[in-house]
Design a protein around this motif. Structure first.
Motif, PDB file in Angstrom:
ATOM      1  N   ASP A  74       0.877  -1.161   0.000  1.00  0.00           N
ATOM      2  CA  ASP A  74       0.000   0.000   0.000  1.00  0.00           C
ATOM      3  C   ASP A  74       0.915   1.211   0.000  1.00  0.00           C
ATOM      4  O   ASP A  74       1.354   1.671   1.052  1.00  0.00           O
ATOM      5  CB  ASP A  74      -0.920  -0.003   1.212  1.00  0.00           C
ATOM      6  CG  ASP A  74      -1.965   1.094   1.150  1.00  0.00           C
ATOM      7  OD1 ASP A  74      -1.764   2.085   0.416  1.00  0.00           O
ATOM      8  OD2 ASP A  74      -2.992   0.974   1.838  1.00  0.00           O
ATOM      9  N   ASN A  75       1.203   1.703  -1.178  1.00  0.00           N
ATOM     10  CA  ASN A  75       2.148   2.800  -1.295  1.00  0.00           C
ATOM     11  C   ASN A  75       1.656   4.066  -0.592  1.00  0.00           C
ATOM     12  O   ASN A  75       2.465   4.852  -0.095  1.00  0.00           O
ATOM     13  CB  ASN A  75       2.437   3.097  -2.767  1.00  0.00           C
ATOM     14  CG  ASN A  75       3.271   2.017  -3.426  1.00  0.00           C
ATOM     15  OD1 ASN A  75       3.883   1.184  -2.756  1.00  0.00           O
ATOM     16  ND2 ASN A  75       3.290   2.007  -4.753  1.00  0.00           N
ATOM     17  N   ALA A  76       0.353   4.256  -0.550  1.00  0.00           N
ATOM     18  CA  ALA A  76      -0.194   5.426   0.123  1.00  0.00           C
ATOM     19  C   ALA A  76       0.113   5.412   1.611  1.00  0.00           C
ATOM     20  O   ALA A  76       0.225   6.465   2.237  1.00  0.00           O
ATOM     21  CB  ALA A  76      -1.700   5.512  -0.105  1.00  0.00           C
ATOM     22  N   LYS A  77       0.239   4.212   2.185  1.00  0.00           N
ATOM     23  CA  LYS A  77       0.559   4.069   3.598  1.00  0.00           C
ATOM     24  C   LYS A  77       2.033   3.772   3.838  1.00  0.00           C
ATOM     25  O   LYS A  77       2.443   3.577   4.984  1.00  0.00           O
ATOM     26  CB  LYS A  77      -0.280   2.959   4.222  1.00  0.00           C
ATOM     27  CG  LYS A  77      -1.771   3.239   4.240  1.00  0.00           C
ATOM     28  CD  LYS A  77      -2.527   2.107   4.921  1.00  0.00           C
ATOM     29  CE  LYS A  77      -4.008   2.402   4.980  1.00  0.00           C
ATOM     30  NZ  LYS A  77      -4.767   1.303   5.631  1.00  0.00           N
ATOM     31  N   ASN A  78       2.808   3.725   2.771  1.00  0.00           N
ATOM     32  CA  ASN A  78       4.231   3.410   2.879  1.00  0.00           C
ATOM     33  C   ASN A  78       4.450   2.092   3.624  1.00  0.00           C
ATOM     34  O   ASN A  78       5.342   1.974   4.474  1.00  0.00           O
ATOM     35  CB  ASN A  78       4.991   4.533   3.587  1.00  0.00           C
ATOM     36  CG  ASN A  78       5.670   5.488   2.626  1.00  0.00           C
ATOM     37  OD1 ASN A  78       5.711   5.264   1.418  1.00  0.00           O
ATOM     38  ND2 ASN A  78       6.224   6.565   3.154  1.00  0.00           N
ATOM     39  N   THR A  79       3.641   1.105   3.280  1.00  0.00           N
ATOM     40  CA  THR A  79       3.664  -0.150   4.012  1.00  0.00           C
ATOM     41  C   THR A  79       3.586  -1.337   3.063  1.00  0.00           C
ATOM     42  O   THR A  79       2.858  -1.309   2.067  1.00  0.00           O
ATOM     43  CB  THR A  79       2.497  -0.223   5.009  1.00  0.00           C
ATOM     44  OG1 THR A  79       2.567   0.895   5.904  1.00  0.00           O
ATOM     45  CG2 THR A  79       2.560  -1.504   5.822  1.00  0.00           C
ATOM     46  N   VAL A  80       4.342  -2.373   3.392  1.00  0.00           N
ATOM     47  CA  VAL A  80       4.304  -3.646   2.683  1.00  0.00           C
ATOM     48  C   VAL A  80       3.857  -4.714   3.669  1.00  0.00           C
ATOM     49  O   VAL A  80       4.222  -4.669   4.849  1.00  0.00           O
ATOM     50  CB  VAL A  80       5.681  -3.995   2.096  1.00  0.00           C
ATOM     51  CG1 VAL A  80       5.655  -5.365   1.425  1.00  0.00           C
ATOM     52  CG2 VAL A  80       6.105  -2.934   1.092  1.00  0.00           C
ATOM     53  N   TYR A  81       3.081  -5.678   3.186  1.00  0.00           N
ATOM     54  CA  TYR A  81       2.524  -6.704   4.047  1.00  0.00           C
ATOM     55  C   TYR A  81       2.930  -8.091   3.573  1.00  0.00           C
ATOM     56  O   TYR A  81       3.210  -8.313   2.395  1.00  0.00           O
ATOM     57  CB  TYR A  81       0.997  -6.634   4.069  1.00  0.00           C
ATOM     58  CG  TYR A  81       0.448  -5.286   4.442  1.00  0.00           C
ATOM     59  CD1 TYR A  81       0.317  -4.918   5.776  1.00  0.00           C
ATOM     60  CD2 TYR A  81       0.064  -4.374   3.461  1.00  0.00           C
ATOM     61  CE1 TYR A  81      -0.183  -3.681   6.126  1.00  0.00           C
ATOM     62  CE2 TYR A  81      -0.441  -3.137   3.801  1.00  0.00           C
ATOM     63  CZ  TYR A  81      -0.563  -2.795   5.137  1.00  0.00           C
ATOM     64  OH  TYR A  81      -1.061  -1.556   5.481  1.00  0.00           O
ATOM     65  N   LEU A  82       2.929  -9.013   4.518  1.00  0.00           N
ATOM     66  CA  LEU A  82       3.078 -10.422   4.196  1.00  0.00           C
ATOM     67  C   LEU A  82       2.007 -11.174   4.977  1.00  0.00           C
ATOM     68  O   LEU A  82       2.118 -11.332   6.192  1.00  0.00           O
ATOM     69  CB  LEU A  82       4.467 -10.947   4.553  1.00  0.00           C
ATOM     70  CG  LEU A  82       4.732 -12.398   4.138  1.00  0.00           C
ATOM     71  CD1 LEU A  82       4.772 -12.522   2.620  1.00  0.00           C
ATOM     72  CD2 LEU A  82       6.040 -12.920   4.741  1.00  0.00           C
ATOM     73  N   GLN A  83       0.975 -11.603   4.270  1.00  0.00           N
ATOM     74  CA  GLN A  83      -0.069 -12.404   4.878  1.00  0.00           C
ATOM     75  C   GLN A  83       0.359 -13.858   4.848  1.00  0.00           C
ATOM     76  O   GLN A  83       0.624 -14.405   3.774  1.00  0.00           O
ATOM     77  CB  GLN A  83      -1.391 -12.230   4.126  1.00  0.00           C
ATOM     78  CG  GLN A  83      -2.542 -13.061   4.679  1.00  0.00           C
ATOM     79  CD  GLN A  83      -2.963 -12.630   6.057  1.00  0.00           C
ATOM     80  OE1 GLN A  83      -3.126 -11.448   6.308  1.00  0.00           O
ATOM     81  NE2 GLN A  83      -3.136 -13.582   6.967  1.00  0.00           N
ATOM     82  N   MET A  84       0.425 -14.484   6.007  1.00  0.00           N
ATOM     83  CA  MET A  84       0.897 -15.849   6.122  1.00  0.00           C
ATOM     84  C   MET A  84      -0.224 -16.718   6.666  1.00  0.00           C
ATOM     85  O   MET A  84      -0.672 -16.533   7.802  1.00  0.00           O
ATOM     86  CB  MET A  84       2.123 -15.928   7.036  1.00  0.00           C
ATOM     87  CG  MET A  84       3.266 -15.011   6.607  1.00  0.00           C
ATOM     88  SD  MET A  84       4.755 -15.232   7.618  1.00  0.00           S
ATOM     89  CE  MET A  84       4.145 -14.676   9.202  1.00  0.00           C
TER      90      MET A  84
END
Length: 128
Positions: A74-84
């Protein structure tokens, strides 16, 4: 001046789920970077887990997590996620996120040596 901070790790039972987050702080704008997740278990070398291109159009996974893990950004939130999901004991490791300035190819995206910046890591422990 790139700072990456992981969160979301913890202790879960086999079959459970966790969602890791990697937040960029300071002056970092992650839209300028491809992003990846890597993990390191005790006694093992750090290995590639998942990566996503700067646009989010391309994702890559190590075979052992395909179908279970999902990387997103989510570039707008400056965040990358890893759903495991469907976690296994073999997933136990310290998980690090990383940013790559010039990772426009699959080979670059999956190579830890190509990444420029790294977070401190978050522990994921899966009990059986």
């Amino acid at each position: 001046q790139v700072r990456l901070v992981e969160s979301g790790g913890g202790l879960v039972q086999a079959g459970g789920s966790l969602r890791l987050s990697c937040a960029a702080s300071g002056r970092t704008v992650i839209s300028n970077y491809a992003m990846g997740w890597f993990r390191q278990a005790p006694g093992k070398e750090r290995e590639f887990v998942a990566a996503i291109s700067w646009s989010g159009s391309n994702t890559y996974y190590v075979d052992s997590v395909k179908g279970r893990f999902t990387i997103s950004r989510d570039n707008a939130k400056n965040t990358v996620y890893l759903q495991m999901n469907s976690l296994e004991s073999e997933d136990t490791a310290v998980y690090h996120c990383a940013a790559c300035e010039y990772c426009s190819s699959r080979d670059y995206l999956t190579s830890l040596r190509r990444y420029n910046y790294w977070g401190q890591g978050t522990q994921v422990t899966v009990s059986s």
